[in-house]
Motif scaffolding. Structure first.
Motif, PDB file in Angstrom:
ATOM      1  N   GLU A 149       0.843  -1.184   0.000  1.00 27.66           N
ATOM      2  CA  GLU A 149       0.000   0.000   0.000  1.00 27.66           C
ATOM      3  C   GLU A 149       0.880   1.236   0.000  1.00 27.66           C
ATOM      4  OE1 GLU A 149      -2.476  -0.303   3.420  1.00 27.66           O
ATOM      5  OE2 GLU A 149      -3.677  -1.957   2.617  1.00 27.66           O
ATOM      6  N   GLY A 150       0.279   2.376  -0.335  1.00 31.95           N
ATOM      7  CA  GLY A 150       1.022   3.623  -0.298  1.00 31.95           C
ATOM      8  C   GLY A 150       1.549   4.033  -1.657  1.00 31.95           C
ATOM      9  N   PRO A 151       2.237   5.176  -1.705  1.00 33.08           N
ATOM     10  CA  PRO A 151       2.627   5.772  -2.987  1.00 33.08           C
ATOM     11  C   PRO A 151       3.701   5.016  -3.748  1.00 33.08           C
ATOM     12  CG  PRO A 151       3.551   7.027  -1.153  1.00 33.08           C
ATOM     13  CD  PRO A 151       2.614   6.027  -0.562  1.00 33.08           C
ATOM     14  N   PHE A 152       4.370   4.050  -3.111  1.00 35.44           N
ATOM     15  CA  PHE A 152       5.461   3.342  -3.786  1.00 35.44           C
ATOM     16  C   PHE A 152       5.150   1.865  -4.015  1.00 35.44           C
ATOM     17  CE2 PHE A 152       7.265   6.719  -1.098  1.00 35.44           C
ATOM     18  CZ  PHE A 152       7.682   7.577  -2.111  1.00 35.44           C
ATOM     19  N   ALA A 153       3.903   1.495  -3.828  1.00 40.57           N
ATOM     20  CA  ALA A 153       3.529   0.085  -3.927  1.00 40.57           C
ATOM     21  C   ALA A 153       3.748  -0.492  -5.319  1.00 40.57           C
ATOM     22  CB  ALA A 153       2.063  -0.095  -3.523  1.00 40.57           C
ATOM     23  N   ASP A 154       3.759   0.360  -6.347  1.00 40.96           N
ATOM     24  CA  ASP A 154       3.912  -0.128  -7.719  1.00 40.96           C
ATOM     25  C   ASP A 154       5.371  -0.333  -8.114  1.00 40.96           C
ATOM     26  OD1 ASP A 154       4.192   2.774  -7.607  1.00 40.96           O
ATOM     27  OD2 ASP A 154       4.370   2.683  -9.787  1.00 40.96           O
ATOM     28  N   ARG A 155       6.309   0.129  -7.298  1.00 39.88           N
ATOM     29  CA  ARG A 155       7.713   0.056  -7.685  1.00 39.88           C
ATOM     30  C   ARG A 155       8.229  -1.378  -7.623  1.00 39.88           C
ATOM     31  NH1 ARG A 155      11.913   4.049  -5.164  1.00 39.88           N
ATOM     32  NH2 ARG A 155      13.097   2.956  -6.800  1.00 39.88           N
ATOM     33  N   LEU A 156       9.037  -1.739  -8.615  1.00 42.61           N
ATOM     34  CA  LEU A 156       9.714  -3.021  -8.604  1.00 42.61           C
ATOM     35  C   LEU A 156      10.960  -2.918  -7.736  1.00 42.61           C
ATOM     36  CD1 LEU A 156       9.489  -3.980 -12.385  1.00 42.61           C
ATOM     37  CD2 LEU A 156       7.924  -4.591 -10.539  1.00 42.61           C
ATOM     38  N   GLY A 157      11.387  -4.034  -7.180  1.00 47.49           N
ATOM     39  CA  GLY A 157      12.547  -3.987  -6.309  1.00 47.49           C
ATOM     40  C   GLY A 157      13.468  -5.171  -6.508  1.00 47.49           C
ATOM     41  N   PHE A 158      14.751  -4.907  -6.583  1.00 43.79           N
ATOM     42  CA  PHE A 158      15.765  -5.953  -6.615  1.00 43.79           C
ATOM     43  C   PHE A 158      16.831  -5.610  -5.578  1.00 43.79           C
ATOM     44  CE2 PHE A 158      13.739  -6.656 -10.662  1.00 43.79           C
ATOM     45  CZ  PHE A 158      13.794  -8.039 -10.803  1.00 43.79           C
ATOM     46  N   ASP A 159      17.556  -6.624  -5.177  1.00 41.05           N
ATOM     47  CA  ASP A 159      18.528  -6.492  -4.101  1.00 41.05           C
ATOM     48  C   ASP A 159      19.461  -5.292  -4.249  1.00 41.05           C
ATOM     49  OD1 ASP A 159      21.343  -7.146  -2.944  1.00 41.05           O
ATOM     50  OD2 ASP A 159      20.028  -8.503  -1.843  1.00 41.05           O
ATOM     51  N   PRO A 160      20.157  -5.110  -5.390  1.00 41.02           N
ATOM     52  CA  PRO A 160      21.099  -3.978  -5.462  1.00 41.02           C
ATOM     53  C   PRO A 160      20.423  -2.622  -5.370  1.00 41.02           C
ATOM     54  CG  PRO A 160      20.929  -5.094  -7.584  1.00 41.02           C
ATOM     55  CD  PRO A 160      20.213  -5.945  -6.603  1.00 41.02           C
ATOM     56  N   ILE A 161      19.164  -2.511  -5.843  1.00 42.34           N
ATOM     57  CA  ILE A 161      18.437  -1.248  -5.709  1.00 42.34           C
ATOM     58  C   ILE A 161      18.157  -0.971  -4.236  1.00 42.34           C
ATOM     59  CG2 ILE A 161      16.391   0.044  -6.391  1.00 42.34           C
ATOM     60  CD1 ILE A 161      18.316  -0.695  -8.689  1.00 42.34           C
ATOM     61  N   ALA A 162      17.758  -2.007  -3.519  1.00 41.51           N
ATOM     62  CA  ALA A 162      17.511  -1.849  -2.087  1.00 41.51           C
ATOM     63  C   ALA A 162      18.794  -1.486  -1.352  1.00 41.51           C
ATOM     64  CB  ALA A 162      16.911  -3.128  -1.517  1.00 41.51           C
ATOM     65  N   PHE A 220      12.683  -3.098   0.968  1.00 48.09           N
ATOM     66  CA  PHE A 220      13.255  -1.817   1.351  1.00 48.09           C
ATOM     67  C   PHE A 220      13.295  -1.662   2.871  1.00 48.09           C
ATOM     68  CE2 PHE A 220      12.713   2.709   2.438  1.00 48.09           C
ATOM     69  CZ  PHE A 220      13.897   3.201   1.928  1.00 48.09           C
ATOM     70  N   ASP A 221      12.208  -2.028   3.546  1.00 51.22           N
ATOM     71  CA  ASP A 221      12.172  -1.936   5.013  1.00 51.22           C
ATOM     72  C   ASP A 221      13.318  -2.740   5.620  1.00 51.22           C
ATOM     73  OD1 ASP A 221       9.780  -0.765   4.303  1.00 51.22           O
ATOM     74  OD2 ASP A 221       8.514  -2.134   5.454  1.00 51.22           O
ATOM     75  N   ASN A 222      13.492  -3.939   5.100  1.00 52.08           N
ATOM     76  CA  ASN A 222      14.539  -4.804   5.614  1.00 52.08           C
ATOM     77  C   ASN A 222      15.924  -4.240   5.312  1.00 52.08           C
ATOM     78  OD1 ASN A 222      15.424  -7.601   6.635  1.00 52.08           O
ATOM     79  ND2 ASN A 222      16.440  -7.426   4.655  1.00 52.08           N
ATOM     80  N   ALA A 223      16.075  -3.646   4.133  1.00 50.34           N
ATOM     81  CA  ALA A 223      17.376  -3.091   3.754  1.00 50.34           C
ATOM     82  C   ALA A 223      17.779  -1.946   4.679  1.00 50.34           C
ATOM     83  CB  ALA A 223      17.349  -2.620   2.305  1.00 50.34           C
ATOM     84  N   VAL A 224      16.818  -1.105   5.063  1.00 46.72           N
ATOM     85  CA  VAL A 224      17.124  -0.033   6.008  1.00 46.72           C
ATOM     86  C   VAL A 224      17.568  -0.632   7.337  1.00 46.72           C
ATOM     87  CG1 VAL A 224      16.149   1.892   7.317  1.00 46.72           C
ATOM     88  CG2 VAL A 224      15.608   1.644   4.893  1.00 46.72           C
ATOM     89  N   LEU A 225      16.888  -1.677   7.792  1.00 50.23           N
ATOM     90  CA  LEU A 225      17.306  -2.357   9.015  1.00 50.23           C
ATOM     91  C   LEU A 225      18.721  -2.904   8.898  1.00 50.23           C
ATOM     92  CD1 LEU A 225      16.529  -3.516  11.838  1.00 50.23           C
ATOM     93  CD2 LEU A 225      15.795  -5.574  10.633  1.00 50.23           C
TER      94      LEU A 225
END
Length: 430
Positions: A149-162, A220-225
């Motif tokens: 949910e939220g404004p970034f829910a559509d973004r794709l994510g891969f490990d190096p981006i995170a 992303f949440d995990n990467a910040v952690l």
């Protein structure tokens, strides 16, 4: 490609016969692909869960083709690494019949795991609310990039981006150049660990309350952690973490040093370790008691001179000499190894980390163990990752009670893919 497997790695030692499994009787329907999702469900499978991996007919999980791909396996080493102990069912979810089978499997599941792009499971009618109506006690785990949910829910994510967006890259490397990513997919692996932990917690909660629930773990949440305590250090001080290469901003001397025959890493995490290093390892007790080196801050201010002093001493003897002395003195030290050296090391062999397991197509394949050692419910014996749809008939007969006629009708309708793909992945119907 695997010619030296038998001489390099021991055969896997089976678990004790009849020993229970931690997740025996738990069924997981797995809609995941690539790394974070599949590694999470593999951990559950290793703990004894019955993991049913749903794959597109023919091509299956795209991660199957990550190199190097063994010609006789039709899949690469990365897929073997992340998908053992699962059974593969090939379903075309774009057909009504394939979706019907998927829903029937979900209705029997304890856990559903998915890591599609946001909105995909809703379009299939396989989102949590839809699944909960058919199976109120289901535990439903979504692994996403930036949240569902939220404004970034559509973004794709891969490990190096995170790694880049979390600040992790900015912390690693040397001060005189750009930050560097970790080559290992550390964000995917740690996200998988978080997802597996979340599922285990939900299973315990269900035992207590009788209720299932949905959960989400975002890359992303995990990467910040994964930036560790650096985030709170920044909040306290206002300063951004700096890149220190192989040295440490918090302890000194910590870093890579050269012996006669190779590199090793020392971590002097406190004053007592420093004192033992100086007095017992390099036999300079006067430095151990020198007030100019009394604290970590003092030593960090004199890092260059300390490293020069230690470097001059260490280069006079081979690594084995220094490692023995440091082990005796209680100074944390380790060789700087390549991956190949690490997996063939005495430590890895003593722990049984890399073994070989039988495979019907190539004889043996390598296997990397989980770092979990249960005393009462040992990890399941590893079974190599399946081919696409290898267990379609077996699972549907066993789990849903489908007979020959039902399986034939589904195959004819394209539920298992086009006829050629269906025959390849499910075998000829009796």
């Amino acid at each position: 490609m695997l010619d030296t497997l038998s001489q390099d790695f021991p055969e896997h030692t089976p678990r004790p016969a009849g020993a229970p499994q931690a997740l025996d009787g738990i069924r997981v329907v797995d809609f995941t692909h690539f790394i974070a999702g599949p590694f999470a469900t593999m951990m559950l499978a290793d703990m004894g869960a019955n993991v049913i991996k749903i794959e597109a007919p023919g091509r299956g999980d795209d991660f199957r083709q990550y190199p190097p791909v063994h010609p006789d396996l039709g899949q690469g080493a990365p897929f073997l690494w992340s998908n053992r102990n699962k059974r593969s069912v090939a379903l075309d979810l774009k057909t009504p019949e394939g979706l019907e089978v998927a829903r029937a499997l979900i209705a029997t599941a304890d856990v559903v795991v998915e890591n599609f792009s946001t909105g995909v499971m809703e379009r299939f009618g396989l989102d949590y609310e839809s699944c909960r109506r058919a199976n109120p006690e289901v535990i439903y785990c979504s692994v996403s990039a930036y949240g569902r949910e939220g404004p970034f829910a559509d973004r794709l994510g891969f490990d190096p981006i995170a790694q880049a967006e979390s600040g992790f890259v900015s912390m690693n490397g040397y001060a005189d150049r750009q930050g560097v990513r970790a080559l290992s997919p550390v964000m995917d692996i740690s996200t998988a660990m978080m997802a597996a932990n979340a599922i285990l917690g939900a299973l315990v909660a269900r035992e207590r309350t009788g209720h299932g629930q949905s959960m989400e773990v975002a890359l992303f949440d995990n990467a910040v952690l994964m930036t560790g305590y650096a985030a709170l250090q920044h909040v306290f001080s206002g300063a951004e973490p700096q890149r220190h290469g192989n040295t440490s901003p918090d302890t000194c001397p910590s870093g890579v040093f050269e012996a006669q025959d190779g590199s090793f890493y020392i971590n002097c995490g406190n004053n007592k370790i420093f004192q033992r290093l100086m007095a017992q390892v390099i036999e300079r007790p006067e430095l151990a008691d020198d007030p100019t080196y009394a604290t970590g801050r003092d030593r960090s201010a004199r890092r260059d001179e300390l490293f020069a002093l230690l470097g001059e001493a260490f280069v006079k003897q081979p690594r084995a000499y220094w490692q023995a002395r440091m082990r005796a003195a209680g100074v944390p030290c380790g060789e700087v190894r390549t991956v190949g050296e690490a997996i063939r090391s005495p430590e890895a062999r003593a722990r049984g980390l890399v073994t070989r397991i039988p495979h019907p197509a190539v004889g043996w394949v390598p296997n990397m163990a989980l770092p979990i050692r249960y005393s009462h419910t040992p990890i399941a014996d590893p079974v190599a990752a399946p081919t696409v749809g290898q267990h379609t008939q077996e699972v549907l007969r066993e789990t849903l009670g489908y007979g020959d006629a039902r399986l034939a009708a589904l195959a004819e309708a394209g539920a298992f893919g086009a006829p050629s793909a269906s025959a390849a992945t499910t075998g000829a119907l009796a």
